[in-house]
Write an enzyme that holds these catalytic residues in place. Sequence first.
Site, PDB file in Angstrom:
ATOM      1  N   SER A 181      56.319  38.318  39.701  1.00 22.18           N
ATOM      2  CA  SER A 181      56.136  39.019  38.430  1.00 22.18           C
ATOM      3  C   SER A 181      54.662  39.375  38.247  1.00 22.18           C
ATOM      4  O   SER A 181      54.100  40.063  39.098  1.00 22.18           O
ATOM      5  CB  SER A 181      56.692  38.159  37.291  1.00 22.18           C
ATOM      6  OG  SER A 181      56.801  38.903  36.119  1.00 22.18           O
ATOM      7  N   ASP A 395      67.054  43.142  37.993  1.00 23.35           N
ATOM      8  CA  ASP A 395      65.889  42.583  37.307  1.00 23.35           C
ATOM      9  C   ASP A 395      65.803  43.190  35.911  1.00 23.35           C
ATOM     10  O   ASP A 395      65.623  44.403  35.780  1.00 23.35           O
ATOM     11  CB  ASP A 395      64.640  42.898  38.128  1.00 23.35           C
ATOM     12  CG  ASP A 395      63.390  42.233  37.575  1.00 23.35           C
ATOM     13  OD1 ASP A 395      63.310  42.023  36.346  1.00 23.35           O
ATOM     14  OD2 ASP A 395      62.488  41.932  38.374  1.00 23.35           O
ATOM     15  N   HIS A 433      65.264  38.422  37.331  1.00 27.03           N
ATOM     16  CA  HIS A 433      63.814  38.486  37.446  1.00 27.03           C
ATOM     17  C   HIS A 433      63.281  37.248  38.178  1.00 27.03           C
ATOM     18  O   HIS A 433      63.283  36.160  37.621  1.00 27.03           O
ATOM     19  CB  HIS A 433      63.183  38.602  36.054  1.00 27.03           C
ATOM     20  CG  HIS A 433      61.708  38.829  36.103  1.00 27.03           C
ATOM     21  ND1 HIS A 433      61.147  39.903  36.756  1.00 27.03           N
ATOM     22  CD2 HIS A 433      60.674  38.112  35.603  1.00 27.03           C
ATOM     23  CE1 HIS A 433      59.837  39.841  36.648  1.00 27.03           C
ATOM     24  NE2 HIS A 433      59.516  38.768  35.951  1.00 27.03           N
TER      25      HIS A 433
END
Length: 507
Positions: A181, A395, A433
Amino acid sequence: MKFYGALVVLLSSVAYVSAQGASDCAALQSTLHLQSTTITSATHVTGGTVVSTPGSCQSSASVTASICRIQFVIQTTPTSRVHAEAWLPDQWFGRFLGLGNGGVGGCIDYSNLDYGASMHFAAVGSDNGHDGNNGQVFLNQPEVINDFAFRAIHVEAVIGKQIVQAYYKRAHQKSYYLGCSTGGRQGTQAALKFPDDFDGIVAGSPATDWNHLMAWSVELGRIVGAPKASTSPNFIPVALWNVIHDAVMRQCDGLDGVMDGIITEPDDCNFDAMSLLCSGQNTTNCLSAAQVAALKKVYSPLIGENGQLLYPRYDPGTTVAETQVLLGGNIFGIPANWYPFAIFNNTNFDFNTFDLKSIAFADTINPGGIATFNGDLSAFKSRGGKFISYHGRQDPLIASGNSKRVYELISSTMGIPNLDAFYRLFLIPGMGHCSGGPGATSFGQSGIISNAVNATENNVLLAMVDWVENGIAPDTIIGTGSSGTHRAHCRYRQKSVFNGTTFVCQA
Ligand SMILES: *[C@@H]1O[C@H](CO)[C@@H](O)[C@H](O)[C@H]1NC(C)=O
Ligand SMILES: *[C@@H]1O[C@H](CO)[C@@H](O)[C@H](O)[C@H]1NC(C)=O
Ligand SMILES: *[C@@H]1O[C@H](CO)[C@@H](O)[C@H](O)[C@H]1NC(C)=O
Ligand SMILES: *[C@@H]1O[C@H](CO)[C@@H](O)[C@H](O)[C@H]1NC(C)=O
Ligand SMILES: [Ca+2]
């Protein structure tokens, strides 16, 4: 079998260093003098214990392997500093591991410090230049933004390696980076700006093209009426997301040949939102014209003032709970912490005024060079660096299409049609995610210490070690699902194709 062969190579190719002991660890606090750095604590910790942690993010952390734990502060400028920790295992395999952060983070990644040290890396993580997931620290503090945008990971690597050298009385042999991320963006930034810092970078679900990612997550909220969703005809209540999710799956799950709740290639899913339009007297489990129009926008890319692509579309196939993060009716927390404090310097910034001009303005400021959208990895490539990226195909925070786009940007910028020699992107069907989801989503990408993922081909971090140290590049990464199923994840631009029995990777 490759499993055992690779494991043996990993364990034997690097000299095994046993550290000195508790008193040598403690001694570093007074004997170690590094530039702009204060050692605030140096303590040997026996494995299998829990230690308390500083800062506002969490109060304690598990320590699995016995380590020398060093806490330190690096003054990066007169107005900014980075808090960091080095976890130096008693049994060290000569490898350095730098760790990233998440969100607008401000949080030392303790679970990956533990993971790295357990895997015999000297692991270092930092707070990214501020404490906690709060953007207010950016307000009129350009150096704090610089730490966040590019500097924290660099100083973590430079100072961390010196601490490793001082403790073990020898230099590390290879250096690695692991993050997801924001951590994926930080790893990309490291390859672009400080190509010598890491030999191997594992950058998951990267928040690259940060300015447009922020814009896209605001615009998704605004499409469904945020920040005044309760009065907007475009708002889609959660009950209708159940209807939408079922319809998306009905239309697209089978495109890959298997009805398994996973859309292998969401870019093949041309979801027909009109099929959900209420007709006649029927207003149950169907969408109004305004909601249909909103849903079409959700599944379309974000286009800029001049018709240019700003950001790829939201992946169809996210679970109902996942859709609520960006599409639940509020402006998502990360951009809500970014625009007021880092772009407009206005704590009362009103997202009702947000528009394409706001996006263009943020592009002109691009604080700290945060964009991280540059295809020139030639310095990293020519020093022999290896890069692995991965991205879940459902995601809900960062469109997986952006990682394809970054691959194509690097390819076209560097004039290299196929990046296999130094850069591989693994697309993970059915992953949300960074982790989770119905797919085979465990592959050693983060603080999961389990017997299932230690083999090189099942563990992206060990696969990177094998690539850097033995020249063996991973063709696939095998993920493990929550029910123990396995799936070989393909590297872009290969496709994951069902052959009647299993999914195979095809050019
Ligand atoms: C807000 O402050 C940052 C530095 O922290 C600066 O780059 C930016 O231009 C400022 N924005 C405005 C609207 O003045
Ligand atoms: C109303 O329309 C939706 C969407 O077409 C459909 O799924 C549902 O069964 C319809 N309900 C009734 C009562 O006809
Ligand atoms: C995997 O790694 C962990 C942490 O080092 C270790 O406890 C475990 O025994 C390993 N499992 C295998 C199969 O090597
Ligand atoms: C599908 O691929 C697997 C793995 O490569 C192979 O063992 C199997 O024979 C293939 N099945 C068919 C029908 O081609
Ligand atoms: Ca499917």
